[in-house]
Design an enzyme around this catalytic site. Structure first.
Site, PDB file in Angstrom:
ATOM      1  N   TYR A  45      48.047  44.306  52.881  1.00  0.00           N
ATOM      2  CA  TYR A  45      47.965  44.051  51.444  1.00  0.00           C
ATOM      3  C   TYR A  45      49.396  44.049  50.927  1.00  0.00           C
ATOM      4  O   TYR A  45      49.964  45.082  50.564  1.00  0.00           O
ATOM      5  CB  TYR A  45      47.160  45.131  50.721  1.00  0.00           C
ATOM      6  CG  TYR A  45      45.679  45.158  51.033  1.00  0.00           C
ATOM      7  CD1 TYR A  45      45.057  44.102  51.698  1.00  0.00           C
ATOM      8  CD2 TYR A  45      44.893  46.231  50.654  1.00  0.00           C
ATOM      9  CE1 TYR A  45      43.694  44.132  51.976  1.00  0.00           C
ATOM     10  CE2 TYR A  45      43.530  46.264  50.920  1.00  0.00           C
ATOM     11  CZ  TYR A  45      42.933  45.213  51.587  1.00  0.00           C
ATOM     12  OH  TYR A  45      41.585  45.253  51.851  1.00  0.00           O
TER      13      TYR A  45
ATOM     14  N   PHE B  67      34.409  43.720  47.910  1.00  0.00           N
ATOM     15  CA  PHE B  67      34.145  42.773  46.822  1.00  0.00           C
ATOM     16  C   PHE B  67      32.913  43.228  46.016  1.00  0.00           C
ATOM     17  O   PHE B  67      32.032  42.426  45.732  1.00  0.00           O
ATOM     18  CB  PHE B  67      33.901  41.359  47.364  1.00  0.00           C
ATOM     19  CG  PHE B  67      35.078  40.713  48.036  1.00  0.00           C
ATOM     20  CD1 PHE B  67      36.366  40.963  47.616  1.00  0.00           C
ATOM     21  CD2 PHE B  67      34.888  39.826  49.081  1.00  0.00           C
ATOM     22  CE1 PHE B  67      37.457  40.357  48.232  1.00  0.00           C
ATOM     23  CE2 PHE B  67      35.952  39.209  49.698  1.00  0.00           C
ATOM     24  CZ  PHE B  67      37.246  39.467  49.283  1.00  0.00           C
ATOM     25  N   PRO B  68      32.819  44.522  45.655  1.00  0.00           N
ATOM     26  CA  PRO B  68      31.592  44.965  44.989  1.00  0.00           C
ATOM     27  C   PRO B  68      31.387  44.304  43.630  1.00  0.00           C
ATOM     28  O   PRO B  68      30.259  44.178  43.169  1.00  0.00           O
ATOM     29  CB  PRO B  68      31.794  46.477  44.822  1.00  0.00           C
ATOM     30  CG  PRO B  68      33.266  46.669  44.821  1.00  0.00           C
ATOM     31  CD  PRO B  68      33.814  45.618  45.756  1.00  0.00           C
ATOM     32  N   LEU B  69      32.471  43.891  43.017  1.00  0.00           N
ATOM     33  CA  LEU B  69      32.336  43.253  41.703  1.00  0.00           C
ATOM     34  C   LEU B  69      32.435  41.740  41.815  1.00  0.00           C
ATOM     35  O   LEU B  69      31.604  41.011  41.285  1.00  0.00           O
ATOM     36  CB  LEU B  69      33.421  43.773  40.748  1.00  0.00           C
ATOM     37  CG  LEU B  69      33.466  45.295  40.581  1.00  0.00           C
ATOM     38  CD1 LEU B  69      34.563  45.684  39.588  1.00  0.00           C
ATOM     39  CD2 LEU B  69      32.129  45.831  40.095  1.00  0.00           C
TER      40      LEU B  69
ATOM     41  N   GLY C 249      29.621  39.812  43.475  1.00  0.00           N
ATOM     42  CA  GLY C 249      28.432  39.762  42.655  1.00  0.00           C
ATOM     43  C   GLY C 249      28.819  39.163  41.323  1.00  0.00           C
ATOM     44  O   GLY C 249      29.932  38.684  41.156  1.00  0.00           O
TER      45      GLY C 249
HETATM   46  N1  NAP Z   1      37.228  45.636  54.583  1.00  0.00           N
HETATM   47  C1  NAP Z   1      37.556  44.461  54.118  1.00  0.00           C
HETATM   48  O1  NAP Z   1      37.621  43.501  54.824  1.00  0.00           O
HETATM   49  C2  NAP Z   1      37.834  44.292  52.674  1.00  0.00           C
HETATM   50  C3  NAP Z   1      37.845  43.007  52.116  1.00  0.00           C
HETATM   51  C4  NAP Z   1      38.083  42.888  50.767  1.00  0.00           C
HETATM   52  C5  NAP Z   1      38.310  44.003  49.991  1.00  0.00           C
HETATM   53  N2  NAP Z   1      38.297  45.243  50.582  1.00  0.00           N
HETATM   54  C6  NAP Z   1      38.498  46.460  49.788  1.00  0.00           C
HETATM   55  O2  NAP Z   1      37.493  46.484  48.796  1.00  0.00           O
HETATM   56  C7  NAP Z   1      38.083  46.731  47.537  1.00  0.00           C
HETATM   57  C8  NAP Z   1      37.233  46.092  46.468  1.00  0.00           C
HETATM   58  O3  NAP Z   1      37.293  44.686  46.562  1.00  0.00           O
HETATM   59  P1  NAP Z   1      38.096  43.809  45.492  1.00  0.00           P
HETATM   60  O4  NAP Z   1      39.158  44.635  44.866  1.00  0.00           O
HETATM   61  O5  NAP Z   1      38.481  42.543  46.078  1.00  0.00           O
HETATM   62  O6  NAP Z   1      36.999  43.328  44.549  1.00  0.00           O
HETATM   63  P2  NAP Z   1      36.161  43.966  43.387  1.00  0.00           P
HETATM   64  O7  NAP Z   1      36.328  45.433  43.306  1.00  0.00           O
HETATM   65  O8  NAP Z   1      34.825  43.384  43.572  1.00  0.00           O
HETATM   66  O9  NAP Z   1      36.797  43.278  42.121  1.00  0.00           O
HETATM   67  C9  NAP Z   1      38.127  43.373  41.820  1.00  0.00           C
HETATM   68  C10 NAP Z   1      38.412  42.359  40.719  1.00  0.00           C
HETATM   69  O10 NAP Z   1      37.665  42.697  39.569  1.00  0.00           O
HETATM   70  C11 NAP Z   1      38.546  43.008  38.493  1.00  0.00           C
HETATM   71  N3  NAP Z   1      37.995  44.218  37.872  1.00  0.00           N
HETATM   72  C12 NAP Z   1      37.943  45.468  38.375  1.00  0.00           C
HETATM   73  N4  NAP Z   1      37.338  46.309  37.527  1.00  0.00           N
HETATM   74  C13 NAP Z   1      37.003  45.569  36.445  1.00  0.00           C
HETATM   75  C14 NAP Z   1      36.366  45.863  35.219  1.00  0.00           C
HETATM   76  N5  NAP Z   1      35.951  47.098  34.919  1.00  0.00           N
HETATM   77  N6  NAP Z   1      36.183  44.855  34.326  1.00  0.00           N
HETATM   78  C15 NAP Z   1      36.594  43.611  34.588  1.00  0.00           C
HETATM   79  N7  NAP Z   1      37.217  43.265  35.735  1.00  0.00           N
HETATM   80  C16 NAP Z   1      37.418  44.247  36.660  1.00  0.00           C
HETATM   81  C17 NAP Z   1      39.906  43.204  39.076  1.00  0.00           C
HETATM   82  O11 NAP Z   1      40.903  42.685  38.234  1.00  0.00           O
HETATM   83  P3  NAP Z   1      41.950  43.655  37.458  1.00  0.00           P
HETATM   84  O12 NAP Z   1      42.994  44.006  38.449  1.00  0.00           O
HETATM   85  O13 NAP Z   1      42.416  42.787  36.365  1.00  0.00           O
HETATM   86  O14 NAP Z   1      41.146  44.834  36.990  1.00  0.00           O
HETATM   87  C18 NAP Z   1      39.833  42.331  40.339  1.00  0.00           C
HETATM   88  O15 NAP Z   1      40.181  41.002  40.045  1.00  0.00           O
HETATM   89  C19 NAP Z   1      39.474  46.123  47.676  1.00  0.00           C
HETATM   90  O16 NAP Z   1      40.355  46.613  46.697  1.00  0.00           O
HETATM   91  C20 NAP Z   1      39.840  46.488  49.092  1.00  0.00           C
HETATM   92  O17 NAP Z   1      40.387  47.794  49.128  1.00  0.00           O
HETATM   93  C21 NAP Z   1      38.051  45.397  51.891  1.00  0.00           C
END
Ligand code: NAP
Length: 285
Positions: free
Chosen positions: A63, A212-214, A217
């Site tokens: 990252y 990608f929990p948010l 979905g």
């Molecule tokens: N194991 C794997 O292969 C893998 C793959 C992908 C991700 N991950 C892990 O999973 C974690 C979660 O996935 P993710 O960060 O991609 O996706 P996510 O948690 O589904 O969504 C993050 C996105 O949503 C926005 N967001 C967060 N909280 C919000 C809220 N309350 N209201 C509106 N927008 C909001 C963030 O933007 P802002 O920054 O503007 O808030 C960001 O663009 C990652 O951080 C990573 O550590 C692991």
């Protein structure tokens, strides 16, 4: 303010950790690459996460490269004793920031050394083997890569092995040779293909960290049902998505990622939200 503990706890790495964690992938710049949009805010997000009771932080050396890990070390060292850092090995980035699988013995070992050096650790508490392909990647099988992980654990470089982006068959294959500390696969309100793996984790008491929990979905992008439910509780769709996840399984440990303190606080507040049966059924439908 609601604490992450309001989500309840699950057993990870011999600790009872709050069932709401934080994912550091959104800390680097656009495309998960380069310096953060706002370094001070990135550091503040990490410190506030710990203040709000979060004790599981998911990260990876790729990252950034090294950007998320460097920020974690800068913000949180000396680490709280009960903090569980979860890193992952199996990916890498090209100079143009594109992603590629890196699961050879040498690549996994080099990634682990990088995690240790930048995070300032002697040993990483939990490391996910992040699989990015089918049977084999560049001639390296899942079993081969798992073998390297076992070696790294035997050498004390990692304390526990987790898995990411794996099939049910790969989870079974791993369980036949080792304890699995946690599983991190894609899952969210409209992405439930992984239900069989989640069910297996629940049966084994293995924490499940949906990635990608948010964004996978409709939580952030907008979905009629989620917006409708969120409106009934006076919360945001992202909060409703987190609450739905938490109620979906006792081993669920969402790790929503954000680069903003305001979003972090909003996400943690969802730890105390309970959707009623009617709304759960609506979102399950
Ligand atoms: N194991 C794997 O292969 C893998 C793959 C992908 C991700 N991950 C892990 O999973 C974690 C979660 O996935 P993710 O960060 O991609 O996706 P996510 O948690 O589904 O969504 C993050 C996105 O949503 C926005 N967001 C967060 N909280 C919000 C809220 N309350 N209201 C509106 N927008 C909001 C963030 O933007 P802002 O920054 O503007 O808030 C960001 O663009 C990652 O951080 C990573 O550590 C692991």
């Amino acid at each position: 303010m609601t604490d992450a503990l309001a989500a309840g706890t699950v057993r990870l790495a011999d600790r009872n950790v709050p069932r709401l964690g934080y994912g550091a992938m959104r800390l680097p710049g656009p495309g998960v690459w380069g310096p953060p949009r706002d370094r001070d805010e990135a550091l503040a997000v990490l410190r506030r996460a710990v203040e709000l009771g979060i004790r599981v932080i998911d990260t990876a050396w790729y990252y950034g490269d090294d950007v998320a890990n460097e920020l974690i070390a800068a913000a949180l060292r000396p680490y709280p004793d009960d903090l569980v850092l979860v890193t992952k090995l199996g990916g890498a980035r090209r100079p143009d920031a594109s992603w590629y699988p890196a699961v050879s013995d040498a690549e996994l070992r080099a990634g682990c050394e990088r995690d240790l050096r930048v995070l300032g650790l002697d040993s990483v508490p939990v490391v996910h083997l992040r699989w990015m392909g089918g049977e084999s990647v560049d001639g390296v099988t899942f079993a081969d890569a798992l073998g390297t992980m076992l070696d790294l654990r035997a050498a004390g470089k990692i304390q526990r092995i987790g898995l990411s982006n794996v099939t049910l068959e790969q989870l079974e294959q791993a369980l036949a040779v080792t304890e699995v500390a946690s599983v991190s696969n894609q899952y969210g309100p409209t992405m439930r293909d992984d239900q069989p793996v989640l069910d297996r984790c629940a049966a084994e008491g293995i924490p499940y960290l949906p990635f990608f929990p948010l964004v996978s979905g409709p939580g952030v992008s907008g979905d009629d049902r989620l917006a409708e439910v969120a409106g009934r509780y006076g919360v945001s769709p992202a909060q409703a998505a987190i609450a739905w996840l938490l109620q979906r399984s006792p081993v669920m440990l969402p790790i929503p990622g954000t680069s903003r303190v305001a979003h972090l606080e909003e996400n943690v507040a969802a730890a105390g939200l309970r959707l009623d049966d009617k709304d759960l059924a609506l979102l399950d439908g």
